[in-house]
Design a protein around this motif. Structure first.
Motif, PDB file in Angstrom:
ATOM      1  N   UNK A 173      -0.968  89.314  34.081  1.00  0.00           N
ATOM      2  CA  UNK A 173      -2.307  89.233  34.707  1.00  0.00           C
ATOM      3  C   UNK A 173      -2.484  90.022  36.009  1.00  0.00           C
ATOM      4  N   UNK A 405     -20.515  82.557  46.038  1.00  0.00           N
ATOM      5  CA  UNK A 405     -19.802  82.253  44.963  1.00  0.00           C
ATOM      6  C   UNK A 405     -20.561  82.657  43.623  1.00  0.00           C
ATOM      7  N   UNK A 407     -19.755  81.816  40.093  1.00  0.00           N
ATOM      8  CA  UNK A 407     -19.762  80.595  39.300  1.00  0.00           C
ATOM      9  C   UNK A 407     -20.069  79.446  40.174  1.00  0.00           C
ATOM     10  N   UNK A 410     -19.436  76.073  37.670  1.00  0.00           N
ATOM     11  CA  UNK A 410     -18.259  76.032  36.952  1.00  0.00           C
ATOM     12  C   UNK A 410     -17.567  74.836  37.171  1.00  0.00           C
ATOM     13  N   UNK A 412     -14.351  72.681  38.011  1.00  0.00           N
ATOM     14  CA  UNK A 412     -13.313  72.803  38.855  1.00  0.00           C
ATOM     15  C   UNK A 412     -12.092  73.112  37.927  1.00  0.00           C
ATOM     16  N   UNK A 413     -11.116  73.807  38.398  1.00  0.00           N
ATOM     17  CA  UNK A 413      -9.926  73.870  37.452  1.00  0.00           C
ATOM     18  C   UNK A 413      -9.283  72.184  37.615  1.00  0.00           C
ATOM     19  N   UNK A 414      -8.541  72.022  36.632  1.00  0.00           N
ATOM     20  CA  UNK A 414      -8.083  70.451  36.831  1.00  0.00           C
ATOM     21  C   UNK A 414      -7.166  70.518  37.919  1.00  0.00           C
ATOM     22  N   UNK A 415      -7.302  69.104  38.581  1.00  0.00           N
ATOM     23  CA  UNK A 415      -6.733  68.911  39.904  1.00  0.00           C
ATOM     24  C   UNK A 415      -5.622  68.041  39.715  1.00  0.00           C
ATOM     25  N   UNK A 416      -5.268  67.398  38.502  1.00  0.00           N
ATOM     26  CA  UNK A 416      -4.162  66.575  38.610  1.00  0.00           C
ATOM     27  C   UNK A 416      -2.893  67.478  38.658  1.00  0.00           C
ATOM     28  N   UNK A 418      -0.555  67.868  36.453  1.00  0.00           N
ATOM     29  CA  UNK A 418       0.271  67.996  35.319  1.00  0.00           C
ATOM     30  C   UNK A 418       1.413  68.807  35.408  1.00  0.00           C
ATOM     31  N   UNK A 420       3.516  71.873  34.244  1.00  0.00           N
ATOM     32  CA  UNK A 420       3.273  73.077  33.631  1.00  0.00           C
ATOM     33  C   UNK A 420       4.095  74.134  34.053  1.00  0.00           C
TER      34      UNK A 420
END
Lengths: 420, 201, 396
Positions: A173, A405, A407, A410, A412-416, A418, A420
């Motif tokens: 990216x 902004x 979006x 949109x 929000x991206x997962x806030x947990x 987890x 990864x």
């Protein structure tokens, strides 16, 4: 045998030595080493010798440039720079190169292997091709193309494709960010870059770089100050130099489009970039500072004068790199379209009027502008340049708007947290 | 005018271009270290050490390991312990110097070295033999008696155990202007009792 | 027909050139524009608060060095103030002067690092960084004179500082004070009017005063938003009430203001250092305490500590401190990055029962999302740099 090859000293000598005048070459006396019917071998050998010299000179020049840039940057930063290998650390780039060569050449799993591998080749090729028309000294050039300036621009644009290929094929990216920035920026800067050279072409009446040098009784830096400025800024953007180095902005996107490159591929990309600075300085010196012509002994000391001017521009590039932070992508685009493009157009207009006024194309015979006429042009163009910069240089004063902004809705991206 | 600030910046860098660099070439040149520098070549004076292990106790990381056995006389009678193990694990040491601060008998001092790169971790442990054989150039950190005498570990020669103690402590003038504590001279073991007389003064 | 695009999520960090340590930012981009930011931290967690419960009060001091490792002096100061409050002792005047002097030098050094790395994030290829570090090196040389270390200083002790400054410290300080204005002027010439710096930082990352207060940020970030709040003025500790200095305040709260406030604070710090240097007078540097009144274990010098003198005996604060059970204290200083505080609870043993660290970097980091959404990737790096976080302090 194409006529312009005869003009090349190296080519002619090698060809004559091997092939002789078998092919009715009037410019070559005596017999050659090879028997008749083998002119193609002589041709090939002569071409190979030239290629060999040029490629090695370019790469060696890049090495010397890497060393000098590191030393000079260090001095600007009140440091010392590399000084361990050889006198003043001059063998440091060799050591770097050795290190890069023996490193593992990693290709990411997800990468497009073919495109990934082609990138360094294309980048270096674009650079080396553009060197073909550069007059290093009087009568020392590979080709005297009559479309030399156009050729430089056309060939050097190929690196844009290489950059995009690098970004796309790396499957990274950050590399993609660098490539997208690169494509947007480089294409924008092509336009003012080309337009800035139109004034020179108008004055000289030819696109051949040799003619450009010969026409410079007054350095075009004075005659075309706006053109020189726009070309200088544009070329430093094309070369990804600060303040336009967003392609490989280290603090933002690691290394930009060549994030995934390592080993010899990285070395080649770096060599292409560094030699690109040398080539750009060479073209600046040729087009705007009179190339190999100097205050005295232009014929004998042509290469020396050329190198002096080149070194001056290289120094300027390094100095700028040492001082300035980089701009943001939108500011860079605004700079190209709102500042450089108008300046290039003004330069074009003013030069066209002047050239018409001085009767350049009288009777369809391309004449030469006399020295006095060039001085008059310089006297007019320098104030014009200052006024134009003053008028169009307000882009930094422009109020920066807080962007909305895009979006808003949109998720929000997962806030947990987890794993990864 | 636009670009003026940029030109000013260029001038600043140009000015620095002409100036001599401020960096130094490390292995050949060194920046002058202050005598108080807390380095890794610990200076340990066995003659002064009673094996009380205060240093081991006060080390925040617990990297000092001391094993003692009873010496010639019993501790109650004023004798001392034999130090069998005195390991300092430099690999984990953070050079806070609390061990030196904790030592009641001025037996442990910080050193002034900082070049102890090794290939293996166990080589980073300073053992008791190394401590005994080391050239003892103590840092003046937390040792006002050395500071008062103007000792510089980088220039002056190594110090004997008699020269480093607090017995001859002329009070650090500014620090001690308000303090009124009297100290008994530090105890030392039998072996060194003879030569101890003038050192105690 | 509009081209359908989709947002891209990138993990910036924990290994990234400009996340100032091991911060990880999970950022969602739409092209170059930031849609969402989520800071993820904990990669440098060392459990300092828990470790403190296992160590005695002086040993904990060495842990505080490693919280904000570019500003160890102020960490020491905050911790020492907390312990002093618990013990009910006060450092002697010279000790307080030395503490303030060291803390202000440290503030200058920390702000120089912040400025240098902000410019590095702007892409200035380390030139301003080198100039800032050149200045900082001189300050660190002074620290080496004071306490033998440059970064992890452990200079202060509960009740003062461990030792007085060596005699050669004062001439060296004079040299620095003479040189400092030139170095700062050079830095200002290089940066303050630089059009590229202006266009990159002005009006970018604006933090309004209301939201700054609402999210309880502190330090230069708060002051750049126009709130004149400085614990040195609001609740003067040590000798700050005797000193004269201004609190620089920004106007808009953008990146430029934060950067500007830091440069101004460096100047004010040097002003304070100058006053300290001029006003300091001889005396003890570490608190004496009544050895009988407070139950102190004079373990530091063992038996040799037994007093021989008649009458009331006063001793230096010993190595092992035992604050009374149930004592608690909140020691607070204005650290370079904001309000740094230690909350200590004692259970009467030699180690704190609880040590809570209020670290300014962590709390300043919470406004990041508000500052960044809608801006570009390049602005994100600059804004992060202008907040000046330190991961050692964020993760503790």
């Amino acid at each position: 045998m194409t006529p312009f090859l005869q003009e090349n000293v190296v080519f002619r000598e090698v060809y004559c030595f091997l092939g002789g005048n078998e092919g009715n070459a009037s410019w070559c006396g005596g017999d050659g080493l090879l028997p008749g019917g083998f002119e193609w071998a002589a041709y090939f050998a002569a071409g190979f010798v030239i290629m060999f010299i040029l490629v090695n000179a370019a790469l060696l020049g890049a090495a010397v440039f890497v060393w000098s840039e590191r030393r000079l940057l260090a001095r600007f930063q009140a440091r010392r720079g590399p000084n361990r290998w050889g006198p003043w650390g001059i063998f440091q780039p060799i050591a770097d190169l050795l290190k890069l060569i023996i490193k593992e050449d990693i290709v990411p799993n997800a990468a497009d292997r073919l495109a990934f591998t082609l990138v360094p080749i294309i980048m270096l090729m674009a650079l080396l091709l553009s060197l073909a028309v550069m007059p290093f000294a009087r009568n020392t050039y590979l080709v005297n193309l009559n479309v030399g300036i156009l050729y430089i621009i056309a060939v050097s644009s190929m690196s844009t494709i290489a950059i995009f290929m690098a970004g796309w094929s790396s499957a990274n990216k950050y590399a993609m960010f660098g490539a997208m920035r690169g494509v947007a920026m480089l294409i924008s800067y092509e336009i003012p870059l080309v337009l800035s050279l139109v004034g020179v072409v108008l004055i000289v009446g030819s696109m051949s770089l040799v003619s450009v040098v010969e026409a410079q009784t007054v350095p075009f830096l004075l005659v075309q100050p706006l053109g020189a400025l726009v070309f200088m800024l544009g070329i430093s953007a094309e070369l990804n130099r600060t303040p336009f180095d967003i392609l490989e902005a280290e603090s933002e996107i690691i290394a930009g489009y060549h994030t995934e490159y390592s080993g010899i591929k990285f070395a080649l990309i770096q060599a292409a970039e560094m030699a690109g600075v040398l080539a750009a300085s060479g073209f600046l010196a040729t087009i705007f500072m009179g190339g190999w012509s100097g205050p005295f002994w232009s014929g004998q000391l042509g290469a020396f004068w050329f190198l002096v001017k080149l070194a001056g521009f290289v120094m300027l590039f390094i100095w700028i790199r040492a001082t300035f932070p980089r701009l943001r992508i939108d500011q860079i685009m605004a700079f190209a379209w709102k500042f450089l493009l108008p300046l290039a157009l003004i330069n074009f207009l003013v030069t066209a009027v002047q050239v018409y006024f001085f009767g350049f194309y009288q009777g369809d015979v391309p004449g030469e502008l006399t020295r006095n006429e060039l001085w008059i042009m310089a006297a007019i163009n320098i104030p014009v340049a200052l006024i134009a910069i003053g008028i169009f240089g307000r882009f930094s004063r422009e109020k920066v708007r807080v962007p909305e902004p895009v979006f808003q809705n949109i998720a929000p991206s997962p806030r947990t947290m987890e794993v990864d | 005018m636009y670009g003026f600030g940029l030109a000013k910046g260029l001038m600043v860098t140009l000015k620095n271009f002409i100036r001599p660099p401020f960096t130094i070439q490390y292995p050949e040149e060194r920046i002058p270290q202050h005598p108080r520098f807390r380095g890794e070549e610990f200076a340990w004076y066995e003659e002064r050490c009673t094996g009380c292990a205060s240093c081991a106790k006060y080390c925040p990381l617990g990297i000092i390991k001391i094993v003692t056995s009873e010496g010639g006389r019993s501790p109650q009678e004023g004798g001392h312990y034999d130090i069998d193990v005195f390991d300092i694990d430099i690999g984990r040491c953070m050079f806070c110097g609390l061990c030196v601060e904790a030592c009641p008998y001025d037996a442990l001092f910080m050193g002034s070295g900082f070049e102890r790169g090794r290939y293996e971790r166990q080589d980073l442990v300073i053992t008791v033999d190394e401590l005994r054989e080391a050239v003892k150039k103590p840092s003046t950190w937390f040792r006002p008696q050395l500071e008062d005498s103007g000792y510089d570990p980088h220039k002056d020669s190594a110090l004997d155990w008699r020269a480093v103690g607090r017995e001859k402590w002329e009070w650090h003038q500014r620090e001690k202007a308000g303090a009124r504590i009297k100290f008994r001279p530090a105890r030392v073991g039998d072996k060194t009792q003879e030569g101890d007389g003038e050192a105690r003064s | 027909m509009a081209i359908r695009t989709e947002p891209v999520t990138i993990n910036i960090g924990p290994q990234h050139p400009s996340t100032h340590g091991v911060l990880r930012l999970r950022v969602t981009f739409d092209g170059e524009v930031i849609v969402d930011v989520e800071p993820v931290f904990g990669y440098l967690h060392r459990g300092s608060e828990k470790l403190a419960e296992e160590r005695n009060y002086v040993q904990v001091l060495t842990l505080t060095d490693r919280l904000d490792y570019v500003a160890s002096m102020t960490n020491n100061q905050a911790y020492c103030i907390a312990v002093e409050k618990m013990l009910g002792v006060e450092a002697p005047l010279r000790g307080q002067y030395l503490r303030v002097l060291a803390a202000e030098l440290q503030r200058a050094a920390s702000h120089l690092v912040a400025t240098g790395f902000l410019l590095q994030d702007l892409g200035a290829l380390a030139t301003p960084l080198m100039y800032c570090f050149r200045f900082r090196e001189k300050i660190l040389d002074l620290f080496e004179m004071l306490c033998g270390a440059r970064i992890t200083v452990s200079y202060m002790r509960p009740g003062g500082v461990f030792s007085d400054a060596p005699p050669d410290f004062w001439p060296a300080l004079d040299d620095l004070m003479q040189e400092a204005p030139h170095l700062i002027q050079e830095l200002e010439q290089l940066l303050m009017k630089n059009e590229i710096v202006l266009v990159r930082t002005k009006n970018v990352g604006v933090l309004s005063a209301e939201s700054a207060i609402a999210s309880s940020v502190s330090g230069p970030v708060l002051r750049a938003s126009g709130v004149a709040w400085d614990w040195r003025k609001m609740d003067p500790y040590d000798i700050y009430d005797r000193l004269e200095f201004d609190v620089p305040v920004g106007e808009r709260g953008d990146n430029y203001d934060r950067f500007r406030v830091r440069i101004e604070e460096v100047k004010q710090s040097l002003r304070i250092v100058e006053q300290c240097r001029d006003e300091i007078h001889p005396g003890p540097v570490r608190a004496d305490v009544d050895a009988e009144a407070i139950d102190l274990v004079l373990e530091r010098r063992g038996e040799a500590e037994k007093p021989l003198a008649e009458g009331p005996v006063r001793a230096e604060l010993p190595f092992v401190l035992r604050p009374p059970a149930g004592a608690e204290a909140y020691g607070r200083v204005e650290a370079p990055k904001g309000e740094l505080a230690f909350y200590l609870v004692s259970d009467g043993s030699i180690a704190p029962y609880r040590c809570k660290i209020r670290s300014p970097s962590l709390i300043n980091l919470t406004v990041l999302r508000e500052l960044l959404v809608g801006w570009k990737l390049a602005d994100m790096i600059v804004t992060l740099g202008s907040i000046d976080i330190n991961m050692g302090e964020v993760d503790r």
